[in-house]
Scaffold this motif. Structure first.
Motif, PDB file in Angstrom:
ATOM      1  N   LYS A  13      49.021 -29.754  56.080  1.00  0.00           N
ATOM      2  CA  LYS A  13      47.820 -29.200  56.691  1.00  0.00           C
ATOM      3  C   LYS A  13      46.920 -30.369  57.045  1.00  0.00           C
ATOM      4  N   GLU A  14      46.491 -30.411  58.300  1.00  0.00           N
ATOM      5  CA  GLU A  14      45.674 -31.526  58.781  1.00  0.00           C
ATOM      6  C   GLU A  14      44.248 -31.054  59.016  1.00  0.00           C
ATOM      7  N   TYR A  15      43.288 -31.880  58.609  1.00  0.00           N
ATOM      8  CA  TYR A  15      41.877 -31.546  58.711  1.00  0.00           C
ATOM      9  C   TYR A  15      41.083 -32.694  59.315  1.00  0.00           C
ATOM     10  N   ARG A  65      40.253 -38.154  58.943  1.00  0.00           N
ATOM     11  CA  ARG A  65      41.403 -37.291  59.206  1.00  0.00           C
ATOM     12  C   ARG A  65      42.178 -37.256  57.904  1.00  0.00           C
ATOM     13  N   GLY A  71      47.492 -27.593  48.444  1.00  0.00           N
ATOM     14  CA  GLY A  71      46.284 -26.898  48.852  1.00  0.00           C
ATOM     15  C   GLY A  71      45.589 -26.227  47.688  1.00  0.00           C
ATOM     16  N   LEU A  90      34.458 -29.349  57.849  1.00  0.00           N
ATOM     17  CA  LEU A  90      35.848 -29.204  57.428  1.00  0.00           C
ATOM     18  C   LEU A  90      36.536 -28.311  58.440  1.00  0.00           C
ATOM     19  N   HIS A  91      37.396 -28.919  59.259  1.00  0.00           N
ATOM     20  CA  HIS A  91      38.050 -28.192  60.347  1.00  0.00           C
ATOM     21  C   HIS A  91      39.555 -28.431  60.277  1.00  0.00           C
ATOM     22  N   ARG A  92      40.330 -27.353  60.050  1.00  0.00           N
ATOM     23  CA  ARG A  92      41.793 -27.487  60.026  1.00  0.00           C
ATOM     24  C   ARG A  92      42.291 -27.545  61.456  1.00  0.00           C
ATOM     25  N   THR A  93      43.106 -28.548  61.765  1.00  0.00           N
ATOM     26  CA  THR A  93      43.604 -28.714  63.131  1.00  0.00           C
ATOM     27  C   THR A  93      45.086 -28.423  63.265  1.00  0.00           C
ATOM     28  N   ARG A  94      45.814 -28.449  62.142  1.00  0.00           N
ATOM     29  CA  ARG A  94      47.257 -28.283  62.223  1.00  0.00           C
ATOM     30  C   ARG A  94      47.788 -27.723  60.925  1.00  0.00           C
ATOM     31  N   ILE A  95      48.805 -26.854  61.028  1.00  0.00           N
ATOM     32  CA  ILE A  95      49.574 -26.375  59.879  1.00  0.00           C
ATOM     33  C   ILE A  95      51.029 -26.632  60.224  1.00  0.00           C
TER      34      ILE A  95
END
Length: 122
Positions: A13-15, A65, A71, A90-95
């Motif tokens: 998970k990318e944030y 990043r 998690g 805090l913004h998730r950009t990718r799973i």
């Protein structure tokens, strides 16, 4: 939810993380390197060691990043708190391999077949 599930349960998970330093912890490049090193290795939460993660500065001293496979509840916020930092964004950009795009809070979208095939666990 299908995303994030699987035999290992360890999907990246990318944030994008906004960071504030009320105590001046991030005042030098050396201090910023030490923060990313601590975030990447050697942190503990609730008496358990955290898995290594990727932490790199997008804007030194302001935005990170971070890529996690683990998690835990409020993990990023709590990791920053241990370093006397606060989380301002805090913004998730990718799973996994799925880019989330510009999803608004509480919104969702369908994934197309190409996205799902490309993100299947190996």
């Amino acid at each position: 939810a299908i995303v994030g599930e699987g035999p290992s349960g360890r999907v990246e998970k990318e944030y994008i993380v906004g960071v504030a330093s009320p105590s001046g912890v991030l005042s030098t490049p050396k201090a910023q390197r030490e923060v990313t090193a601590r975030l990447s290795f050697g942190m503990w939460l609730d008496g358990c060691a955290l898995e290594p993660c990727l932490a790199e500065w997008l804007e030194p001293g302001a935005r990170l990043r971070m890529v996690l496979k683990q998690g835990r509840k409020r993990q990023i916020r709590r990791m920053l708190e241990q370093l006397s930092l606060s989380c301002t964004l805090l913004h998730r950009t990718r799973i996994g391999g799925l880019q989330l795009g510009n999803l608004k809070v509480g919104r969702w979208r369908f994934f197309d077949r190409c996205e799902l095939v490309g993100s299947a666990p190996r």
